[in-house]
Motif scaffolding. Structure first.
Motif: not given
Length: 243
Positions: A93-102, A155-164
């Motif tokens: 999920e983190i990798k997927s969100k990282s791709i979407d964020l980029n 917002k996506m970046e903040k969510q990624l921090i929480l996921d990590r």
């Protein structure tokens, strides 16, 4: 079940014999035709019954000890599998969100000059934009939409921090859940910490990277349900075709 039946018959017969003997012994001790205090007999009988119940519980505990141990190991293995699966899916999920964020961040590179070079992914995002816009109109349009997507990316970046942070807690769960199998894991030469770290930092080949650890732990725990669900790698999106 057969063993318990045998123990039940022998213990019950033994304690019934003991109670009968107790009454006979008391009767033979009667003097002048008087039984004396009947409460003495009642207390003696209850003492025998308490001893009978206690011994029966000990027999049940002894006969079911192996079954209880097996159930405990099965439960522990199930917990380990669930913890490791959560970590695996969160890493994906983190990798997927990282791709979407980029992908969303790449909108900053969008200008009126390269707008016509959008990839199919980019065209889907901006499909509601009017066609055949002039350079100035494209610039005005981008000046309007880019701040919106910038806010989305934050917002996506903040969510990624929480996921990590969450995946760190999942790692702790995995290590804790693996404790009951520490001996078999060591005997199997499983570097569980190293393998877990590999899963956390995976960039591609998710299934192939995690599968060996799942298979090794299946053997170490003896839990047949220790399987890895196959999910494809996250799809890489590009905003432009040749930029």
């Amino acid at each position: 079940m057969g063993k318990f039946k045998n123990w039940f018959i022998w213990l019950t017969a033994g304690y019934l014999t003991l109670i009968i003997l107790l009454f006979l012994f008391y009767a033979f001790q009667v003097k002048d035709g008087s039984w004396g205090s009947f409460s003495d007999v009642v207390i003696a009988v209850y003492t025998v019954l308490i001893a009978y119940t206690t011994n029966m519980l000990l027999v049940v505990g002894w006969l079911t000890s192996n079954s209880w141990i097996d159930q405990s190991k099965h439960h522990s293995a199930k917990e380990l599998h669930q913890s490791l699966s959560k970590l695996y899916f969160m890493a994906h999920e983190i990798k997927s969100k990282s791709i979407d964020l980029n992908f969303v961040k790449s909108f900053d590179m969008l200008t009126a000059a390269n707008y016509h070079k959008l990839s199919s992914d980019g065209e889907i995002i901006f499909q509601n934009a009017q066609k055949n816009l002039s350079q100035d109109e494209i610039s005005d349009y981008l000046n309007y939409v880019k701040p919106i997507y910038k806010n989305i990316s934050e917002k996506m970046e903040k969510q990624l921090i929480l996921d990590r942070k969450k995946i760190s807690s999942f790692k702790f769960e995995v290590m804790t859940s693996s404790s009951p199998f520490a001996q078999s894991i060591e005997q199997s030469n499983i570097d569980i910490i190293g393998k877990v770290n590999e899963i956390i930092v995976m960039e591609s080949d998710f299934h192939d990277t995690a599968k060996p650890l799942f298979e090794s732990l299946k053997v170490a725990t003896g839990y047949e349900g220790f399987k890895l669900i196959h999910i494809p790698d996250p799809v890489q999106n590009e905003l432009f075709n040749n930029v």
